[in-house]
Enzyme design. Structure first.
Site, short mmCIF file in Angstrom:
data_model
loop_
_atom_site.label_atom_id
_atom_site.label_comp_id
_atom_site.label_asym_id
_atom_site.label_seq_id
_atom_site.Cartn_x
_atom_site.Cartn_y
_atom_site.Cartn_z
N SER A 14 -11.87 2.50 34.60
CA SER A 14 -11.89 3.27 33.67
C SER A 14 -10.86 3.04 32.36
O SER A 14 -10.12 4.04 32.19
CB SER A 14 -12.00 4.70 33.91
OG SER A 14 -13.43 5.01 34.33
N ASN B 32 -21.08 2.87 27.61
CA ASN B 32 -21.01 4.58 28.07
C ASN B 32 -22.43 5.40 28.20
O ASN B 32 -22.60 6.14 29.12
CB ASN B 32 -19.87 5.02 27.07
CG ASN B 32 -18.38 4.92 27.67
OD1 ASN B 32 -17.95 5.16 28.65
ND2 ASN B 32 -17.86 3.80 27.09
N CYS C 100 -11.60 -2.33 24.57
CA CYS C 100 -11.69 -2.42 23.14
C CYS C 100 -10.30 -2.47 22.38
O CYS C 100 -9.83 -3.01 21.37
CB CYS C 100 -12.49 -1.62 22.35
SG CYS C 100 -14.41 -2.03 22.66
N GLU D 137 -14.96 -1.67 42.73
CA GLU D 137 -14.43 -2.26 41.64
C GLU D 137 -13.69 -3.74 42.28
O GLU D 137 -12.95 -3.44 42.95
CB GLU D 137 -13.61 -1.47 40.89
CG GLU D 137 -12.59 -2.11 40.02
CD GLU D 137 -13.48 -3.06 38.74
OE1 GLU D 137 -13.04 -3.94 38.45
OE2 GLU D 137 -14.46 -2.09 38.27
N VAL E 159 -18.39 -7.01 45.44
CA VAL E 159 -19.79 -7.20 45.95
C VAL E 159 -20.40 -8.52 45.75
O VAL E 159 -20.46 -8.98 44.58
CB VAL E 159 -20.77 -6.09 45.54
CG1 VAL E 159 -22.36 -6.21 45.99
CG2 VAL E 159 -20.35 -4.59 45.86
N LYS F 171 -20.97 -4.60 -5.69
CA LYS F 171 -19.45 -4.03 -5.47
C LYS F 171 -19.32 -2.46 -5.93
O LYS F 171 -19.88 -2.15 -7.01
CB LYS F 171 -18.66 -4.72 -6.47
CG LYS F 171 -18.93 -6.40 -6.43
CD LYS F 171 -18.34 -7.28 -5.39
CE LYS F 171 -18.49 -8.52 -5.51
NZ LYS F 171 -17.76 -9.16 -4.13
N ALA G 130 -16.83 1.30 32.34
CA ALA G 130 -17.59 2.41 31.36
C ALA G 130 -18.85 2.99 31.81
O ALA G 130 -19.02 3.88 32.05
CB ALA G 130 -17.69 1.54 30.04
#
Length: 443
Positions: free
Chosen positions: A38, A303, A42, A32, A80, A359, A10
């Protein structure tokens, strides 16, 4: 200008795309550790539960798309392991060939995200004990679910724990949640969490609160979960006790690490070392209500921070305005939303506050299909500034959370809430929105 980005999800790729769009002469290299770029983390619980047809549906752009369409040197399976801030070089390992690599940069973005925490429990390496963060994680769980799995144990009652409990219920599994604290969803006050406990009971989810896991037992696979209060038969375990920023490789660089070892950044996503930026789940976020940096690793923040980092790296100055702590969770027949700070958080911060609880229904009470919600509004007892809201209920929770998040961003008071011109028609709302009813009660 040569840009190197560590992390292909992201924050990292949001930054890369902003650099592509806002600079003319650039070279972008992204590293990566995994093989997928990408994707929607979620959505993983919903892929496991079957609401999303395939994990492929969660992938927004492939590495090939970034390479061929946008000219980004998107490398996969490249980890890395060290950053030389003085020489402006990153060092790492190609995980496919086990060969070392190094790459120079003019500007660097660290967007390495976070990884699930797993305590060193005895038996944690047994087959059938899983964590969930990546698509391969989800696919391993889905493959294991193809076996004779009836009893599932979830360790942890946070976001992932609750969402995965719903998914396993959807798959007709017997579900147990073990939580060392006294309640599920500790981001909610205790009185609001009681509604979550009631929903778990309604769904026949076994709750073991105030219990500490000590280990797992089994021969060829996990068979029991052992706690300080007993042991429980299980066919599968999901460990969901939180995440930690992926920043250990930065130790010794001089980069300032703060909350939970997240990288300290300013509003422009700059670190304390020139030409090094950070964004997403490995970095801090400024909390507008707490008036200080916080660590809230969510995809929305990643993001936004990534995009802002990319703009600043490309020379287009833009500040990150901060967060107000908004989140929403679907848990079986309930929607659990909150924004701002809770009453317990305000008390811990010595903020003088009051709360009102009402409520309400998501539409006119007489209109067919109206659904109930419980709303707790917390506000400063001296200047009446709104501090936060928690809502548990059916339809309409998201709408009120987003309205209140906007109010928090602009530091509105309960009186200001009463002045809002909110939409009304019986199929959508009552004459007085639940938020305004709560504000009126506060007044």
């Amino acid at each position: 200008m040569k840009y190197v980005i560590i992390g292909g999800d992201a924050a990292g790729m949001s930054a890369a795309m902003q650099i592509v769009r806002n600079s003319d002469n650039h070279e972008i290299v992204t590293f990566e550790k995994g093989s997928i770029y990408s994707y929607g983390q979620c959505g993983l619980p919903y892929a496991i539960g079957g609401e999303v047809g395939s994990t492929d549906d969660l992938i927004a752009r492939t590495p090939e798309t970034f390479r061929e369409k946008y000219g980004i040197d998107a490398r996969t399976r490249h980890e890395v392991t060290r950053v030389d801030c003085e020489q402006k070089v990153v060092h790492g390992t190609n995980l496919d060939t086990d060969e070392p690599f190094q790459e120079s940069y003019d500007r660097l973005l660290v967007a390495t995200g976070a990884s699930p925490v797993c305590p060193p429990w005895e038996g944690v390496e047994l087959p059938g004990v899983y964590q969930l963060k990546t698509i391969p994680d989800a696919e391993r769980i889905m493959e294991y679910m193809g076996k004779d799995i009836n009893n599932v144990t979830i360790i942890g009652g946070g976001y992932i724990g609750l969402e995965m409990a719903e998914s396993f219920v959807h798959l007709n599994k017997n579900v147990r949640i073990i939580e060392r604290g006294s309640q599920l969803a500790k981001i909610f006050d205790e009185d609001m969490a009681a509604h979550i406990h009631e929903e778990a009971e309604k769904q026949h989810i076994q709750l073991n609160l105030g219990e500490n896991v000590e280990g797992f037992e089994g021969t060829d696979k996990v068979e029991k979960v052992v706690t300080d209060k007993g042991s429980y038969d299980t066919d599968l375990v999901l460990v969901a006790v939180g995440v930690a920023p992926n920043t250990s490789f930065l130790r010794g660089t001089g980069l300032y690490l703060t909350i939970k070892d997240a990288i300290q950044v300013n509003a422009y996503m700059e670190t304390n070392i020139k030409d090094i930026y950070a964004a997403g789940d490995c970095a801090t976020q400024f909390h507008r209500i707490k008036k200080k940096d916080d660590y809230i690793p969510l995809g929305t923040h990643a993001n936004k921070q990534g995009g802002i980092a990319g703009l600043n790296m490309a020379g287009r100055t833009k500040a990150f305005k901060g967060v107000v702590g908004s989140s929403i969770i679907k848990f079986c027949d309930l929607n659990l939303g909150r924004t701002g700070i809770s009453e317990s958080e305000a008390q811990q911060m010595d903020i003088p506050c009051h709360s009102v609880t009402i409520k309400a229904t998501d539409r006119a009470g007489y209109y067919p299909g109206s659904e109930k919600m419980t709303l707790k509004l917390t506000y400063h007892k001296e200047n009446m500034q709104v501090l936060g809201v928690q809502i548990v209920g059916g339809e309409g929770v998201d709408k009120r959370i987003d309205v209140l998040a906007t109010a928090l961003f602009h530091e509105m008071t309960t009186e200001d809430l009463l002045d809002l011109d909110l939409s009304y028609a019986p199929p959508f709302n009552g004459v007085w929105d639940p938020l305004q009813r709560a504000a009126r009660k506060a007044k």
